[in-house]
Design a protein around this motif. Sequence first.
Motif, PDB file in Angstrom:
ATOM      1  N   UNK A 190       0.881  -1.329  -0.060  1.00 22.47           N
ATOM      2  CA  UNK A 190      -0.028   0.128   0.136  1.00 22.47           C
ATOM      3  C   UNK A 190       0.918   1.319  -0.058  1.00 22.47           C
ATOM      4  N   UNK A 191       0.843   1.891  -1.003  1.00 21.45           N
ATOM      5  CA  UNK A 191       1.475   3.280  -1.316  1.00 21.45           C
ATOM      6  C   UNK A 191       1.235   4.333   0.011  1.00 21.45           C
ATOM      7  N   UNK A 192       0.336   4.365   0.404  1.00 23.26           N
ATOM      8  CA  UNK A 192       0.319   5.459   1.447  1.00 23.26           C
ATOM      9  C   UNK A 192       0.344   5.048   2.811  1.00 23.26           C
ATOM     10  N   UNK A 193       0.952   3.808   3.300  1.00 21.78           N
ATOM     11  CA  UNK A 193       1.185   3.340   4.426  1.00 21.78           C
ATOM     12  C   UNK A 193       1.864   4.257   5.432  1.00 21.78           C
ATOM     13  N   UNK A 194       2.779   4.964   4.999  1.00 22.97           N
ATOM     14  CA  UNK A 194       3.487   5.841   5.792  1.00 22.97           C
ATOM     15  C   UNK A 194       2.412   7.220   6.497  1.00 22.97           C
ATOM     16  N   UNK A 195       1.258   7.171   5.563  1.00 24.63           N
ATOM     17  CA  UNK A 195       0.389   8.207   6.172  1.00 24.63           C
ATOM     18  C   UNK A 195      -0.115   7.691   7.469  1.00 24.63           C
ATOM     19  N   UNK A 196      -0.521   6.521   7.409  1.00 21.74           N
ATOM     20  CA  UNK A 196      -1.178   5.938   8.654  1.00 21.74           C
ATOM     21  C   UNK A 196       0.073   5.917   9.864  1.00 21.74           C
ATOM     22  N   UNK A 197       1.280   5.694   9.499  1.00 21.30           N
ATOM     23  CA  UNK A 197       2.217   5.760  10.376  1.00 21.30           C
ATOM     24  C   UNK A 197       2.069   7.233  11.247  1.00 21.30           C
ATOM     25  N   UNK A 198       2.075   8.167  10.257  1.00 22.16           N
ATOM     26  CA  UNK A 198       2.038   9.419  10.675  1.00 22.16           C
ATOM     27  C   UNK A 198       0.880   9.962  11.537  1.00 22.16           C
ATOM     28  N   UNK A 199      -0.172   9.373  10.984  1.00 25.57           N
ATOM     29  CA  UNK A 199      -1.562   9.580  11.773  1.00 25.57           C
ATOM     30  C   UNK A 199      -1.279   8.786  13.356  1.00 25.57           C
TER      31      UNK A 199
ATOM     32  N   UNK B 280      12.276  -2.171  18.221  1.00 30.49           N
ATOM     33  CA  UNK B 280      12.805  -1.405  19.461  1.00 30.49           C
ATOM     34  C   UNK B 280      14.061  -1.217  19.205  1.00 30.49           C
ATOM     35  N   UNK B 281      14.486   0.026  19.456  1.00 30.06           N
ATOM     36  CA  UNK B 281      15.528   0.573  19.524  1.00 30.06           C
ATOM     37  C   UNK B 281      16.496   0.762  20.891  1.00 30.06           C
ATOM     38  N   UNK B 282      17.623   0.693  20.859  1.00 29.97           N
ATOM     39  CA  UNK B 282      18.348   0.591  22.115  1.00 29.97           C
ATOM     40  C   UNK B 282      19.054   2.051  21.943  1.00 29.97           C
ATOM     41  N   UNK B 283      18.700   2.892  22.737  1.00 24.23           N
ATOM     42  CA  UNK B 283      19.051   4.241  22.682  1.00 24.23           C
ATOM     43  C   UNK B 283      19.917   4.693  23.989  1.00 24.23           C
ATOM     44  N   UNK B 284      20.580   5.806  23.983  1.00 26.57           N
ATOM     45  CA  UNK B 284      21.157   6.195  25.214  1.00 26.57           C
ATOM     46  C   UNK B 284      20.305   6.543  26.226  1.00 26.57           C
ATOM     47  N   UNK B 285      18.871   6.910  25.850  1.00 27.84           N
ATOM     48  CA  UNK B 285      17.733   7.132  26.764  1.00 27.84           C
ATOM     49  C   UNK B 285      16.932   6.044  26.912  1.00 27.84           C
ATOM     50  N   UNK B 286      17.469   4.828  26.733  1.00 30.68           N
ATOM     51  CA  UNK B 286      16.649   3.781  27.082  1.00 30.68           C
ATOM     52  C   UNK B 286      15.797   3.052  25.808  1.00 30.68           C
ATOM     53  N   UNK B 287      14.997   2.086  25.681  1.00 29.92           N
ATOM     54  CA  UNK B 287      14.453   1.711  24.639  1.00 29.92           C
ATOM     55  C   UNK B 287      13.519   2.544  24.186  1.00 29.92           C
ATOM     56  N   UNK B 288      13.356   2.694  22.812  1.00 28.63           N
ATOM     57  CA  UNK B 288      12.414   3.466  21.903  1.00 28.63           C
ATOM     58  C   UNK B 288      11.887   2.632  21.135  1.00 28.63           C
ATOM     59  N   UNK B 289      10.612   2.946  20.583  1.00 31.79           N
ATOM     60  CA  UNK B 289       9.951   2.128  19.835  1.00 31.79           C
ATOM     61  C   UNK B 289       9.356   2.924  18.551  1.00 31.79           C
ATOM     62  N   UNK B 290       9.621   2.022  17.587  1.00 28.05           N
ATOM     63  CA  UNK B 290       9.530   2.811  16.174  1.00 28.05           C
ATOM     64  C   UNK B 290       8.497   1.981  15.195  1.00 28.05           C
ATOM     65  N   UNK B 291       8.218   2.437  13.964  1.00 25.88           N
ATOM     66  CA  UNK B 291       7.639   1.653  12.862  1.00 25.88           C
ATOM     67  C   UNK B 291       6.286   1.425  13.194  1.00 25.88           C
ATOM     68  N   UNK B 292       5.410   2.158  13.811  1.00 26.89           N
ATOM     69  CA  UNK B 292       4.022   1.628  13.840  1.00 26.89           C
ATOM     70  C   UNK B 292       3.201   1.648  12.568  1.00 26.89           C
TER      71      UNK B 292
END
Length: 329
Positions: free
Chosen positions: A70-79, A230-242
């Motif tokens: 689906x071409x517009x999937x990143x817009x759902x992620x943005x929403x 899940x990203x391992x950052x200096x500020x703890x775990x961050x969650x991406x890519x919904x």
Amino acid sequence: MFILNAKEPKELAAYLYQQKWLQDGETIVSVSKPGEGNMNCVLRIETATRSFIIKQSRGYVEKYPQVLAPAKRVLTEGAFYKKIAIANKVQQIMPTLLGVDAVNNLIALEDLGNSNDYTVLYDLKEKIQEKELLQLVNYLNGLHQSFQKTVVDDELANTEMRALNYEHLFEYPFKVENGCDLDLVQAGLQAIAMPYKKDSEIKVKMERLGSLYLSKGNYLLHGDYYPGSWLKTTEGIKVIDPEFCFYGLREFDMGVLLAHLYLTQHPESTIAFVAENYHSFDELNTTILNGFIGVEIMRRIIGLAQLPLKMDLKTKADLLTFARELILK
Ligand SMILES: Nc1ncnc2c1ncn2[C@@H]1O[C@H](COP(=O)(O)OP(=O)(O)OP(=O)(O)O)[C@@H](O)[C@H]1O
Ligand SMILES: [Mg+2]
């Protein structure tokens, strides 16, 4: 249509000025790939004083252009990012949304810095720490509690992405002919998978679990809650890519999380720790939860969306037996 391309920095700069994602006088110092991804085009833009991430979705899978998506999937992620911004507990664990370009299917995100995701867990050499797991469970606590709906509606239905995921979860792994030779993943895997592809009891359960996955629910889900998100950052775990987010059953997010703990050979005490710290564990439907755990384990071993799992055949076979039991329970 603007097509994001790291090899065309001039066009990229012009685009970013036009979007006002770059201020007048700011110049790009470097354009790079922030990490591994398959689905979309994701780039890190650095200026002399700051950096940010841009992500574009196209009508196909970035790494496999012959596969439509689906071409517009990143817009759902943005929403999704826009929605969760009001809930501190959730927003703190995710990048902030800096901009959305609905014409060209692009979003701009806060840069969480150079960080690794947790796919190293598939090496099976190290386990996740309790402290980290608590952050991951608390993210689900915040997400599932903060956006609960009393009446289901069509918000963030993400229908096309869910249809895509549905095929990968409930259909392809259980098809004899699905264009995937599992022996190319690991010699002998195809033979181990075959009984499950011919298993009529599993097929019945897949229909039921699949329709539950496609049904609307009251809870906002991340939709792809596994170590790659899940990203391992200096500020703890961050969650991406919904990008697979939707309103559905909480059992799905929890099922995926627990499946990956099993896939990365965590002991039952780790599973119990998650259950103790997830606020609504007792409210979950055990049959559905177990089903989703089992499906996710199976599709990651005998499906198309393979993981860099360093596991011998015997252990994979044992996990498949376990997953089948969970599904049929
Ligand atoms: N906000 C961010 N800050 C820092 N790094 C990021 C950020 N967003 C993404 N990355 C890096 O870029 C990689 C790819 O991003 P992302 O997972 O969003 O892309 P994707 O194309 O959807 O990936 P996939 O095919 O796994 O779904 C991530 O694994 C991470 O390493
Ligand atoms: Mg993705």
